[in-house]
Scaffold this motif. Sequence first.
Motif, PDB file in Angstrom:
ATOM      1  N   LEU A  70     -38.160  71.333  30.776  1.00  0.00           N
ATOM      2  CA  LEU A  70     -36.867  70.815  30.351  1.00  0.00           C
ATOM      3  C   LEU A  70     -36.819  70.855  28.832  1.00  0.00           C
ATOM      4  O   LEU A  70     -37.628  70.209  28.165  1.00  0.00           O
ATOM      5  CB  LEU A  70     -36.659  69.375  30.842  1.00  0.00           C
ATOM      6  CG  LEU A  70     -36.755  69.118  32.347  1.00  0.00           C
ATOM      7  CD1 LEU A  70     -36.341  67.687  32.663  1.00  0.00           C
ATOM      8  CD2 LEU A  70     -35.915  70.104  33.133  1.00  0.00           C
ATOM      9  N   VAL A  71     -35.887  71.602  28.293  1.00  0.00           N
ATOM     10  CA  VAL A  71     -35.805  71.758  26.839  1.00  0.00           C
ATOM     11  C   VAL A  71     -34.349  71.805  26.397  1.00  0.00           C
ATOM     12  O   VAL A  71     -33.451  72.102  27.181  1.00  0.00           O
ATOM     13  CB  VAL A  71     -36.515  73.039  26.349  1.00  0.00           C
ATOM     14  CG1 VAL A  71     -37.976  73.028  26.673  1.00  0.00           C
ATOM     15  CG2 VAL A  71     -35.846  74.282  26.931  1.00  0.00           C
ATOM     16  N   CYS A  72     -34.124  71.508  25.130  1.00  0.00           N
ATOM     17  CA  CYS A  72     -32.816  71.710  24.513  1.00  0.00           C
ATOM     18  C   CYS A  72     -32.757  73.139  23.996  1.00  0.00           C
ATOM     19  O   CYS A  72     -33.639  73.574  23.240  1.00  0.00           O
ATOM     20  CB  CYS A  72     -32.611  70.720  23.364  1.00  0.00           C
ATOM     21  SG  CYS A  72     -32.484  68.997  23.897  1.00  0.00           S
ATOM     22  N   ASP A  73     -31.739  73.883  24.418  1.00  0.00           N
ATOM     23  CA  ASP A  73     -31.670  75.306  24.108  1.00  0.00           C
ATOM     24  C   ASP A  73     -30.212  75.703  23.968  1.00  0.00           C
ATOM     25  O   ASP A  73     -29.307  74.973  24.386  1.00  0.00           O
ATOM     26  CB  ASP A  73     -32.332  76.103  25.238  1.00  0.00           C
ATOM     27  CG  ASP A  73     -32.642  77.544  24.853  1.00  0.00           C
ATOM     28  OD1 ASP A  73     -32.450  77.907  23.677  1.00  0.00           O
ATOM     29  OD2 ASP A  73     -33.072  78.310  25.735  1.00  0.00           O
ATOM     30  N   THR A  74     -29.970  76.876  23.382  1.00  0.00           N
ATOM     31  CA  THR A  74     -28.609  77.404  23.378  1.00  0.00           C
ATOM     32  C   THR A  74     -28.299  77.954  24.765  1.00  0.00           C
ATOM     33  O   THR A  74     -29.198  78.395  25.494  1.00  0.00           O
ATOM     34  CB  THR A  74     -28.455  78.537  22.355  1.00  0.00           C
ATOM     35  OG1 THR A  74     -29.297  79.639  22.713  1.00  0.00           O
ATOM     36  CG2 THR A  74     -28.813  78.057  20.949  1.00  0.00           C
ATOM     37  N   LYS A  75     -27.035  77.951  25.143  1.00  0.00           N
ATOM     38  CA  LYS A  75     -26.651  78.453  26.455  1.00  0.00           C
ATOM     39  C   LYS A  75     -26.979  79.943  26.574  1.00  0.00           C
ATOM     40  O   LYS A  75     -27.438  80.406  27.618  1.00  0.00           O
ATOM     41  CB  LYS A  75     -25.163  78.217  26.688  1.00  0.00           C
ATOM     42  CG  LYS A  75     -24.694  78.614  28.084  1.00  0.00           C
ATOM     43  CD  LYS A  75     -23.234  78.260  28.281  1.00  0.00           C
ATOM     44  CE  LYS A  75     -22.757  78.643  29.677  1.00  0.00           C
ATOM     45  NZ  LYS A  75     -21.322  78.307  29.870  1.00  0.00           N
ATOM     46  N   ALA A  76     -26.777  80.687  25.474  1.00  0.00           N
ATOM     47  CA  ALA A  76     -27.037  82.127  25.506  1.00  0.00           C
ATOM     48  C   ALA A  76     -28.505  82.429  25.763  1.00  0.00           C
ATOM     49  O   ALA A  76     -28.845  83.316  26.557  1.00  0.00           O
ATOM     50  CB  ALA A  76     -26.587  82.762  24.188  1.00  0.00           C
ATOM     51  N   ASP A  77     -29.394  81.685  25.101  1.00  0.00           N
ATOM     52  CA  ASP A  77     -30.814  81.934  25.301  1.00  0.00           C
ATOM     53  C   ASP A  77     -31.251  81.510  26.696  1.00  0.00           C
ATOM     54  O   ASP A  77     -32.064  82.176  27.336  1.00  0.00           O
ATOM     55  CB  ASP A  77     -31.652  81.195  24.252  1.00  0.00           C
ATOM     56  CG  ASP A  77     -33.130  81.545  24.346  1.00  0.00           C
ATOM     57  OD1 ASP A  77     -33.473  82.706  24.102  1.00  0.00           O
ATOM     58  OD2 ASP A  77     -33.932  80.658  24.701  1.00  0.00           O
ATOM     59  N   ALA A  78     -30.700  80.384  27.177  1.00  0.00           N
ATOM     60  CA  ALA A  78     -31.029  79.928  28.535  1.00  0.00           C
ATOM     61  C   ALA A  78     -30.618  80.976  29.558  1.00  0.00           C
ATOM     62  O   ALA A  78     -31.374  81.310  30.482  1.00  0.00           O
ATOM     63  CB  ALA A  78     -30.341  78.600  28.827  1.00  0.00           C
ATOM     64  N   GLN A  79     -29.429  81.539  29.404  1.00  0.00           N
ATOM     65  CA  GLN A  79     -28.968  82.581  30.316  1.00  0.00           C
ATOM     66  C   GLN A  79     -29.878  83.793  30.267  1.00  0.00           C
ATOM     67  O   GLN A  79     -30.188  84.392  31.309  1.00  0.00           O
ATOM     68  CB  GLN A  79     -27.535  82.980  29.959  1.00  0.00           C
ATOM     69  CG  GLN A  79     -26.503  81.933  30.334  1.00  0.00           C
ATOM     70  CD  GLN A  79     -25.098  82.326  29.893  1.00  0.00           C
ATOM     71  OE1 GLN A  79     -24.912  83.003  28.888  1.00  0.00           O
ATOM     72  NE2 GLN A  79     -24.103  81.899  30.646  1.00  0.00           N
ATOM     73  N   ALA A  80     -30.317  84.155  29.065  1.00  0.00           N
ATOM     74  CA  ALA A  80     -31.205  85.307  28.923  1.00  0.00           C
ATOM     75  C   ALA A  80     -32.531  85.078  29.649  1.00  0.00           C
ATOM     76  O   ALA A  80     -33.083  85.994  30.259  1.00  0.00           O
ATOM     77  CB  ALA A  80     -31.456  85.597  27.444  1.00  0.00           C
TER      78      ALA A  80
END
Length: 227
Positions: free
Chosen positions: A198-208
């Motif tokens: 569980l991490v805080c991330d950008t949506k774009a990086d999470a999708q990647a």
Amino acid sequence: MQFFSTVLLLLSVYLGLVSAGPVAERRSSFTLQNGKDAQALNAKFAKLSADTPCTSGDVACVGGAFSQCVSGHFVTTKCAASLICVALPLVNSKGTSVTCDTQSDAAARIARTGASGGLKGRDLEARASFTLANGQEAQRLNNQFKSLHANSPCQSGQNACINGGFAQCVAGRFILTPCNTGLTCFALPLVNSPGTSLVCDTKADAQARFKASGAGGIFGRDLEVSE
């Protein structure tokens, strides 16, 4: 005088283009090899552990963390949230570098060299057997988190993502910690071992990361569908 000035200007532009030509050619000659070398290192790093023997001064990525060999043992330093340790191709000279980066940016840098197969030079089918399972488990968690709120019952030590923030259960109640601006809490698939984080991330990086696992989108749907 104006005629001679124009001629001199055109001549200087021409000479500049001529001198730039060989530089571009020299650069392109090592670009692809840099990408392949970075892939080979990332594949090698995936097999390392904190107990792997090493030579003092060696630098590597171990378990997603930047690691340096000291007295025959790897000493690791975790990357910042949403970053992983990777080998990247140099741009202006031969060679590679080992640094912390987002998975999506690292994959893009390697792809720009012309090297195919992602970070490790392998197709999804050739990746570890747990890669797809990690993505699917992270999707299940993200869908589960949608139904939670700050007053949802929980067990001490339980972690979750609630309203975009990181939440930890203390004495039967969730304590929320907001992510930094531009970041959202997600369950993400691990890359080098079975499991999720569980991490805080950008949506774009999470999708990647989900796309790289072969699982699709963050919630188990196609990336084109709004999450």
